[in-house]
Design a protein around this motif. Sequence first.
Motif, PDB file in Angstrom:
ATOM      1  N   THR A 224       0.843  -1.197   0.000  1.00  0.00           N
ATOM      2  CA  THR A 224       0.000   0.000   0.000  1.00  0.00           C
ATOM      3  C   THR A 224       0.879   1.248   0.000  1.00  0.00           C
ATOM      4  N   ALA A 225       0.248   2.384  -0.245  1.00  0.00           N
ATOM      5  CA  ALA A 225       0.993   3.646  -0.283  1.00  0.00           C
ATOM      6  C   ALA A 225       1.562   4.010   1.080  1.00  0.00           C
ATOM      7  N   SER A 226       0.947   3.486   2.146  1.00  0.00           N
ATOM      8  CA  SER A 226       1.392   3.811   3.505  1.00  0.00           C
ATOM      9  C   SER A 226       2.138   2.657   4.172  1.00  0.00           C
ATOM     10  N   ALA A 227       2.583   1.692   3.381  1.00  0.00           N
ATOM     11  CA  ALA A 227       3.193   0.473   3.926  1.00  0.00           C
ATOM     12  C   ALA A 227       4.479   0.749   4.704  1.00  0.00           C
ATOM     13  N   LYS A 228       4.693  -0.071   5.729  1.00  0.00           N
ATOM     14  CA  LYS A 228       5.957  -0.028   6.465  1.00  0.00           C
ATOM     15  C   LYS A 228       7.086  -0.544   5.572  1.00  0.00           C
ATOM     16  N   ALA A 229       8.305  -0.223   5.947  1.00  0.00           N
ATOM     17  CA  ALA A 229       9.469  -0.648   5.160  1.00  0.00           C
ATOM     18  C   ALA A 229       9.551  -2.166   5.047  1.00  0.00           C
ATOM     19  N   GLU A 230       9.076  -2.869   6.091  1.00  0.00           N
ATOM     20  CA  GLU A 230       9.136  -4.342   6.098  1.00  0.00           C
ATOM     21  C   GLU A 230       8.267  -4.978   5.023  1.00  0.00           C
ATOM     22  N   ALA A 231       7.378  -4.202   4.427  1.00  0.00           N
ATOM     23  CA  ALA A 231       6.517  -4.739   3.370  1.00  0.00           C
ATOM     24  C   ALA A 231       7.357  -5.289   2.212  1.00  0.00           C
ATOM     25  N   LYS A 232       8.508  -4.665   1.968  1.00  0.00           N
ATOM     26  CA  LYS A 232       9.386  -5.159   0.901  1.00  0.00           C
ATOM     27  C   LYS A 232       9.873  -6.567   1.211  1.00  0.00           C
ATOM     28  N   ASP A 233      10.189  -6.824   2.480  1.00  0.00           N
ATOM     29  CA  ASP A 233      10.631  -8.164   2.879  1.00  0.00           C
ATOM     30  C   ASP A 233       9.524  -9.190   2.622  1.00  0.00           C
ATOM     31  N   TYR A 234       8.295  -8.791   2.890  1.00  0.00           N
ATOM     32  CA  TYR A 234       7.162  -9.698   2.701  1.00  0.00           C
ATOM     33  C   TYR A 234       6.946  -9.994   1.216  1.00  0.00           C
ATOM     34  N   LEU A 235       6.990  -8.951   0.402  1.00  0.00           N
ATOM     35  CA  LEU A 235       6.817  -9.146  -1.043  1.00  0.00           C
ATOM     36  C   LEU A 235       7.955 -10.003  -1.601  1.00  0.00           C
ATOM     37  N   ASP A 236       9.159  -9.773  -1.107  1.00  0.00           N
ATOM     38  CA  ASP A 236      10.296 -10.601  -1.542  1.00  0.00           C
ATOM     39  C   ASP A 236      10.056 -12.064  -1.188  1.00  0.00           C
ATOM     40  N   TYR A 237       9.480 -12.297  -0.008  1.00  0.00           N
ATOM     41  CA  TYR A 237       9.233 -13.681   0.415  1.00  0.00           C
ATOM     42  C   TYR A 237       8.179 -14.339  -0.480  1.00  0.00           C
ATOM     43  N   LEU A 238       7.174 -13.567  -0.882  1.00  0.00           N
ATOM     44  CA  LEU A 238       6.155 -14.117  -1.784  1.00  0.00           C
ATOM     45  C   LEU A 238       6.753 -14.532  -3.133  1.00  0.00           C
ATOM     46  N   HIS A 239       7.909 -13.958  -3.463  1.00  0.00           N
ATOM     47  CA  HIS A 239       8.601 -14.300  -4.704  1.00  0.00           C
ATOM     48  C   HIS A 239       9.590 -15.453  -4.525  1.00  0.00           C
ATOM     49  N   SER A 240       9.620 -16.039  -3.357  1.00  0.00           N
ATOM     50  CA  SER A 240      10.612 -17.084  -3.078  1.00  0.00           C
ATOM     51  C   SER A 240      10.108 -18.471  -3.475  1.00  0.00           C
ATOM     52  N   SER A 241      11.040 -19.381  -3.616  1.00  0.00           N
ATOM     53  CA  SER A 241      10.695 -20.778  -3.920  1.00  0.00           C
ATOM     54  C   SER A 241       9.884 -21.404  -2.791  1.00  0.00           C
ATOM     55  N   ALA A 242      10.165 -20.976  -1.558  1.00  0.00           N
ATOM     56  CA  ALA A 242       9.431 -21.504  -0.407  1.00  0.00           C
ATOM     57  C   ALA A 242       7.952 -21.135  -0.496  1.00  0.00           C
ATOM     58  N   ALA A 243       7.670 -19.873  -0.841  1.00  0.00           N
ATOM     59  CA  ALA A 243       6.281 -19.434  -0.985  1.00  0.00           C
ATOM     60  C   ALA A 243       5.617 -20.130  -2.168  1.00  0.00           C
ATOM     61  N   LYS A 244       6.349 -20.269  -3.254  1.00  0.00           N
ATOM     62  CA  LYS A 244       5.831 -20.940  -4.455  1.00  0.00           C
ATOM     63  C   LYS A 244       5.373 -22.364  -4.119  1.00  0.00           C
ATOM     64  N   ALA A 245       6.183 -23.072  -3.350  1.00  0.00           N
ATOM     65  CA  ALA A 245       5.860 -24.456  -2.988  1.00  0.00           C
ATOM     66  C   ALA A 245       4.555 -24.532  -2.196  1.00  0.00           C
ATOM     67  N   VAL A 246       4.372 -23.591  -1.268  1.00  0.00           N
ATOM     68  CA  VAL A 246       3.148 -23.584  -0.457  1.00  0.00           C
ATOM     69  C   VAL A 246       1.940 -23.258  -1.321  1.00  0.00           C
ATOM     70  N   LEU A 247       2.064 -22.247  -2.143  1.00  0.00           N
ATOM     71  CA  LEU A 247       0.937 -21.813  -2.969  1.00  0.00           C
ATOM     72  C   LEU A 247       0.529 -22.891  -3.966  1.00  0.00           C
ATOM     73  N   GLU A 248       1.499 -23.560  -4.536  1.00  0.00           N
ATOM     74  CA  GLU A 248       1.181 -24.641  -5.481  1.00  0.00           C
ATOM     75  C   GLU A 248       0.591 -25.849  -4.760  1.00  0.00           C
ATOM     76  N   LYS A 249       0.998 -26.065  -3.530  1.00  0.00           N
ATOM     77  CA  LYS A 249       0.425 -27.167  -2.751  1.00  0.00           C
ATOM     78  C   LYS A 249      -1.077 -26.974  -2.581  1.00  0.00           C
ATOM     79  N   TYR A 250      -1.495 -25.726  -2.442  1.00  0.00           N
ATOM     80  CA  TYR A 250      -2.914 -25.428  -2.277  1.00  0.00           C
ATOM     81  C   TYR A 250      -3.643 -25.289  -3.612  1.00  0.00           C
ATOM     82  N   GLY A 251      -2.933 -25.452  -4.710  1.00  0.00           N
ATOM     83  CA  GLY A 251      -3.585 -25.456  -6.012  1.00  0.00           C
ATOM     84  C   GLY A 251      -3.526 -24.170  -6.804  1.00  0.00           C
ATOM     85  N   PHE A 252      -2.852 -23.157  -6.282  1.00  0.00           N
ATOM     86  CA  PHE A 252      -2.715 -21.910  -7.039  1.00  0.00           C
ATOM     87  C   PHE A 252      -1.703 -22.084  -8.166  1.00  0.00           C
TER      88      PHE A 252
END
Length: 260
Positions: A224-252
Amino acid sequence: MHRLAALFVAFALCGGLISPATAEDRTLTVFAAASMKNALDDIDAAFTEKTGIKVSASYAASSTLAKQIEQGAPADIFVSADTDWMDYAVSKKTINESTRVNLLGNSIVLIAPKDSRIDNVTIGPGFDLAKLAGDGKIATGDVKSVPVGKYAKAALEKLGAWQAAEPKFAMAESVRAALTLVARSEAVLGIVYSTDAKVEPGVKIVGTFPADTHPPIIYPVAATASAKAEAKDYLDYLHSSAAKAVLEKYGFIYLVKPTS
């Protein structure tokens, strides 16, 4: 001397108060489409374990979340179940557009209660949803605002089945609310995301809507426009192989190339 001691104690106490507040700042608030709940709960737990940053997640229809953000709700991340509501948030200048990424894909399916006699429905030209439902109700998200409902209506219009089926629809506030109606047998059929059907033991998938009957199902994510600096860390994690594995496990369907 006593006055100096008192000042020292007061200063120490103030320091004690500042420390927990600083710790609280290491918390992110994520507003995410209801269909993301199971997968994102797992991802958030893993993210917190890795980074020490806590995540508070709020799940609802993308329409509801986008409007809450517009009204000033303190969200750091927005995950929408369609591009329309992310576009809406961008137009209201509540999103940091440079962080926006189309992260996931999904599909919509026809579901019935697990003990239903309805099974193996072919969804294509000539599909008569109204006849299939009989005297029962069909549940999905509100077709005017909730993404799954909008996808459902588009698909049924393409198939020529919407006009007859429309009076039978029970419009829910979110895809998970529609899922619950079917699981409780309060609706004989429902149209939800395939990922939702897979996490609810009270329903079964009886048919899948062809991808060419509705707009592509895309989940964009952004800070969001008012996001804390840590939001970048979260978005980076969503781009990780670890996140990909979880999301694909649920069918996304993971739409980006992992960066780590």
